[in-house]
Design an enzyme around this catalytic site. Structure first.
Site, PDB file in Angstrom:
ATOM      1  N   PHE A 128      29.432  13.441  59.161  1.00 45.77           N
ATOM      2  CA  PHE A 128      30.906  13.461  59.329  1.00 45.77           C
ATOM      3  C   PHE A 128      31.641  13.035  58.021  1.00 45.77           C
ATOM      4  O   PHE A 128      31.464  12.083  57.499  1.00 45.77           O
ATOM      5  CB  PHE A 128      31.802  12.968  60.449  1.00 45.77           C
ATOM      6  CG  PHE A 128      33.348  13.496  60.689  1.00 45.77           C
ATOM      7  CD1 PHE A 128      33.424  15.002  60.918  1.00 45.77           C
ATOM      8  CD2 PHE A 128      34.369  12.791  60.021  1.00 45.77           C
ATOM      9  CE1 PHE A 128      34.644  15.181  61.165  1.00 45.77           C
ATOM     10  CE2 PHE A 128      35.519  13.321  60.046  1.00 45.77           C
ATOM     11  CZ  PHE A 128      35.945  14.547  60.636  1.00 45.77           C
ATOM     12  N   ASP A 205      28.322   6.576  65.846  1.00 45.81           N
ATOM     13  CA  ASP A 205      29.671   7.341  65.959  1.00 45.81           C
ATOM     14  C   ASP A 205      29.605   8.230  66.989  1.00 45.81           C
ATOM     15  O   ASP A 205      28.785   8.865  67.253  1.00 45.81           O
ATOM     16  CB  ASP A 205      29.957   8.311  64.567  1.00 45.81           C
ATOM     17  CG  ASP A 205      31.286   8.862  64.636  1.00 45.81           C
ATOM     18  OD1 ASP A 205      31.576   9.189  65.573  1.00 45.81           O
ATOM     19  OD2 ASP A 205      31.778   8.924  63.433  1.00 45.81           O
ATOM     20  N   TYR A 230      40.574  11.892  71.040  1.00 45.24           N
ATOM     21  CA  TYR A 230      41.268  13.364  71.028  1.00 45.24           C
ATOM     22  C   TYR A 230      40.640  14.308  71.167  1.00 45.24           C
ATOM     23  O   TYR A 230      41.063  15.504  71.179  1.00 45.24           O
ATOM     24  CB  TYR A 230      42.464  13.415  70.016  1.00 45.24           C
ATOM     25  CG  TYR A 230      41.568  13.217  68.482  1.00 45.24           C
ATOM     26  CD1 TYR A 230      40.961  14.370  67.916  1.00 45.24           C
ATOM     27  CD2 TYR A 230      41.864  12.078  67.831  1.00 45.24           C
ATOM     28  CE1 TYR A 230      40.375  14.177  66.637  1.00 45.24           C
ATOM     29  CE2 TYR A 230      41.302  11.982  66.499  1.00 45.24           C
ATOM     30  CZ  TYR A 230      40.617  13.143  66.185  1.00 45.24           C
ATOM     31  OH  TYR A 230      39.920  12.853  64.911  1.00 45.24           O
ATOM     32  N   LYS A 231      39.285  14.080  71.216  1.00 44.99           N
ATOM     33  CA  LYS A 231      38.250  15.321  71.645  1.00 44.99           C
ATOM     34  C   LYS A 231      38.073  15.425  73.059  1.00 44.99           C
ATOM     35  O   LYS A 231      38.754  15.835  73.660  1.00 44.99           O
ATOM     36  CB  LYS A 231      36.934  15.184  70.662  1.00 44.99           C
ATOM     37  CG  LYS A 231      37.335  15.149  69.112  1.00 44.99           C
ATOM     38  CD  LYS A 231      36.372  14.663  68.238  1.00 44.99           C
ATOM     39  CE  LYS A 231      36.634  15.090  66.874  1.00 44.99           C
ATOM     40  NZ  LYS A 231      36.058  14.402  65.641  1.00 44.99           N
ATOM     41  N   ARG A 379      31.972  27.082  65.569  1.00 44.98           N
ATOM     42  CA  ARG A 379      31.599  26.222  66.759  1.00 44.98           C
ATOM     43  C   ARG A 379      32.376  26.205  67.693  1.00 44.98           C
ATOM     44  O   ARG A 379      33.373  26.837  67.949  1.00 44.98           O
ATOM     45  CB  ARG A 379      32.209  24.543  66.283  1.00 44.98           C
ATOM     46  CG  ARG A 379      31.314  23.896  65.572  1.00 44.98           C
ATOM     47  CD  ARG A 379      31.756  22.705  65.343  1.00 44.98           C
ATOM     48  NE  ARG A 379      33.059  22.182  65.585  1.00 44.98           N
ATOM     49  CZ  ARG A 379      33.518  20.976  65.312  1.00 44.98           C
ATOM     50  NH1 ARG A 379      32.697  20.051  64.983  1.00 44.98           N
ATOM     51  NH2 ARG A 379      35.002  20.633  65.262  1.00 44.98           N
TER      52      ARG A 379
HETATM   53  C1  LIG Z   1      36.480  13.681  64.737  1.00 36.81           C
HETATM   54  C2  LIG Z   1      35.403  12.941  64.141  1.00 36.81           C
HETATM   55  C3  LIG Z   1      36.033  11.685  63.174  1.00 36.81           C
HETATM   56  C4  LIG Z   1      37.258  11.798  62.964  1.00 36.81           C
HETATM   57  O1  LIG Z   1      37.938  10.628  62.531  1.00 36.81           O
HETATM   58  P1  LIG Z   1      39.562  10.123  62.505  1.00 36.81           P
HETATM   59  O2  LIG Z   1      39.687   8.858  61.918  1.00 36.81           O
HETATM   60  O3  LIG Z   1      39.954  10.436  63.791  1.00 36.81           O
HETATM   61  O4  LIG Z   1      40.174  11.437  61.800  1.00 36.81           O
HETATM   62  C5  LIG Z   1      34.819  10.733  62.530  1.00 36.81           C
HETATM   63  N1  LIG Z   1      33.797  10.959  62.653  1.00 36.81           N
HETATM   64  C6  LIG Z   1      33.012  12.015  63.592  1.00 36.81           C
HETATM   65  C7  LIG Z   1      31.650  12.057  63.744  1.00 36.81           C
HETATM   66  C8  LIG Z   1      33.997  13.002  64.069  1.00 36.81           C
HETATM   67  O5  LIG Z   1      33.490  14.045  64.776  1.00 36.81           O
END
Ligand SMILES: *Cc1c(COP(=O)(O)O)cnc(C)c1O
Length: 408
Positions: A128, A205, A230-231, A379
Site C-alpha cells: 500500500f 500491516d 474502518y474496513k 475489487r
Molecule cells: C487502508 C490501508 C491503509 C490506510 O492507512 P490510513 O492511514 O488509515 O489512511 C494502510 N495500509 C494498508 C495496507 C491499507 O489497506
C-alpha cells in the site's frame, strides 16, 4: 431465476450469520455493496450509542470521563481488538491513523536495530502507498537502504522471496498480511521466522485482516503490527488505527512522536520526556475517543459471533463471488488477479479489464458499489457480517452486463 441466483438464495437461507445482516444500515439506492473492505457499513445501533455517549459520558460526566474510562480506552479496546488478531492483553493500543502508526513503529524498530549496525528495510513494490512512502521517508531520515521485493501483483510476497531478501544488514521487514490489491494472504508464520532467523524485526500491516481473518500474532512471535478499523471493523470514516507491540519489546523501543500521553506520568507535566514503562509509551497525544464509539460496537459484534465463524463466511462468500465472476465476467475477457481458493486467499477478489474504469463508474450509478483500483482492477470486497450471497450475485451480474455494454 438463474442457477446462481438460486444458489445464492440457498446459501443465504443456510447462512448461520444471516441474522446479522439487518444489524447494519442498508438503504438508499445501493443494491450491492461490495466495498466493505474499504469502508464497512455502519451498525444501526450507532445513533443510540452516539446519543448515549453524548448525553452521559460526555454531557454528564464531562471531563471526569477521562479518569473514569477514557484514559484506559486505547488499551481496553486494544485488548479486545488484540483478541481478534491473536494477541494477548497489554500489547495492542488504539490511536492515530494507520499511516502514523506505521511511521511510529517502523521508526522505533529501525532505531533499535541501528544500534546493531542494521540499516536495511525490506518491503515489497506492491505494498500500500503509505507503507512504501513511510519506509522511503524513514530511509531518508535515518540513512537506511530499502530492499524492494517485486511481488506478483495477482499474488503476493512469498516466503522464498523474503528468505532471499533478508540478511545480516536487515533491520526491518514490513509487509501486508493481506495484499490490498490481490487479497493474497502472506505466510505470517514462515516469514516471521525467516526474518527472525536473519536477526530482523517484522512489522505486519493488518488493514485487510483485522476483523475478518485470524492472524495469530502471539502464536507466530510477531514483533510489531498495525491495522485499520474502518474496513472490516466498521469504525467509520477516519476511525483510528491500532498498533501491536510484543510485550518484551516495549522497553527496547522508543517511538519518535513523543507526546504527553506517552509519558511515564501523564499529569506530572514534567520538564523532560520520560517514556511510560509499558505499552503507554507508544501513545502520543489525546486518544480519539469519539471515533471509537462505532468501532467498539462492531468489535462487540465480532466477539459475539467469533472470528472463526466470520472467516468461514468470508471464504464461502469469496468462493461464491469467484463462481459468479466465472459465469458473468471472465468469459468477456476479464482476468481474475487474486489467488485461488485456499489459505492464501483473503476476503476480496480483484478482477481486471482495460474497460473497468468506465464500467465501475456505470456500476456506481446503478448502486453496485465495488472499487476501482488503477490501472484496470475492480475489487470485490466481501464483508461477512453485512454482505449477502444474493448481493454478490446481483453485483457481479451487473458487472457482467456493464462490461458487455462497454465492449459493444
Ligand atoms: C487502508 C490501508 C491503509 C490506510 O492507512 P490510513 O492511514 O488509515 O489512511 C494502510 N495500509 C494498508 C495496507 C491499507 O489497506
Amino acid at each position: 431465476m438463474t442457477d446462481l441466483a438460486r444458489r445464492a438464495a440457498e446459501l443465504d437461507a443456510a447462512d448461520p450469520l444471516a441474522e446479522h445482516v439487518d444489524r447494519f444500515v442498508r438503504g438508499g439506492d445501493v443494491v450491492a455493496y461490495l466495498d466493505g473492505n474499504s469502508l464497512g457499513r455502519p451498525l444501526r445501533s450507532l445513533p443510540q450509542r452516539y446519543g448515549d455517549f453524548i448525553e452521559r459520558d460526555w454531557g454528564e460526566r464531562l471531563i471526569r470521563s477521562w479518569d473514569e474510562q477514557w484514559m484506559r480506552r486505547p488499551f481496553d479496546l486494544g485488548d479486545r481488538i488484540g483478541a481478534l488478531v491473536g494477541a494477548g492483553p497489554g500489547q495492542v493500543f488504539v490511536g492515530d491513523s494507520t499511516t502514523v502508526l506505521l511511521y511510529k513503529l517502523a521508526r522505533a524498530a529501525v532505531d533499535a536495530q541501528a544500534e546493531r549496525g542494521r540499516t536495511e528495510i525490506v518491503i515489497d513494490e506492491d505494498n500500500f502507498p503509505s507503507d512504501r512512502f513511510i519506509v522511503e521517508g524513514i530511509a531518508a531520515e535515518r540513512g537506511c537502504t530499502i530492499r524492494w521485493i517485486e511481488a506478483d501483483p495477482a499474488g503476493g510476497v512469498s516466503l522464498e522471496q523474503v528468505e532471499e531478501a533478508v540478511g545480516e544488514r536487515t533491520a526491518l521487514v514490513l509487509l501486508s498480511h493481506v495484499a490490498y490489491r490481490s487479497g493474497f494472504v502472506a505466510d505470517v508464520a514462515g516469514i516471521t521466522r525467516a526474518a527472525h532467523d536473519a536477526g530482523a524485526l517484522v512489522l505486519w500491516d493488518l488493514c485487510h485482516s483485522a476483523g475478518v481473518i485470524p492472524v495469530g500474532l502471539d502464536e507466530h512471535g510477531v514483533d510489531l503490527a498495525v491495522g485499520c478499523s474502518y474496513k472490516y471493523l466498521n469504525g467509520g470514516p477516519g476511525a483510528p488505527a491500532f498498533g501491536y507491540v510484543r510485550s518484551d519489546l516495549h522497553e527496547r523501543l522508543a517511538q519518535p512522536i513523543q507526546g504527553w500521553m506517552g509519558a511515564a506520568d501523564v499529569f506530572a507535566m514534567g520538564p523532560r520526556f520520560e517514556p511510560a514503562a509499558g505499552l503507554g509509551r507508544f501513545l502520543s497525544g489525546t486518544p480519539p475517543v469519539l471515533a471509537t464509539v462505532a468501532l467498539e460496537a462492531m468489535v462487540e459484534l465480532v466477539e459475539s459471533v467469533g472470528i472463526d465463524a466470520v472467516r468461514a463466511k468470508s471464504i464461502a462468500l469469496t468462493d461464491f463471488a469467484e463462481a459468479a465472476l466465472a459465469e458473468h465476467v471472465l468469459p468477456l475477457g476479464a482476468r481474475l488477479a487474486s489467488p485461488p481458493a485456499g489459505p492464501h486467499r483473503g476476503s476480496h477478489l480483484t478482477v481486471t479489464h482495460p474497460s473497468f474504469r468506465e464500467v465501475n463508474a456505470r456500476l456506481w450509478e446503478r448502486g453496485v458499489i465495488g472499487d476501482f483500483r488503477a490501472p484496470d482492477g475492480i475489487r470485490i470486497g466481501l464483508s461477512p457480517l453485512s454482505t449477502t450471497f444474493a448481493e454478490v450475485d446481483v453485483g457481479v451480474a451487473a458487472l457482467g452486463e456493464e462490461l458487455r455494454r462497454a465492449l459493444r
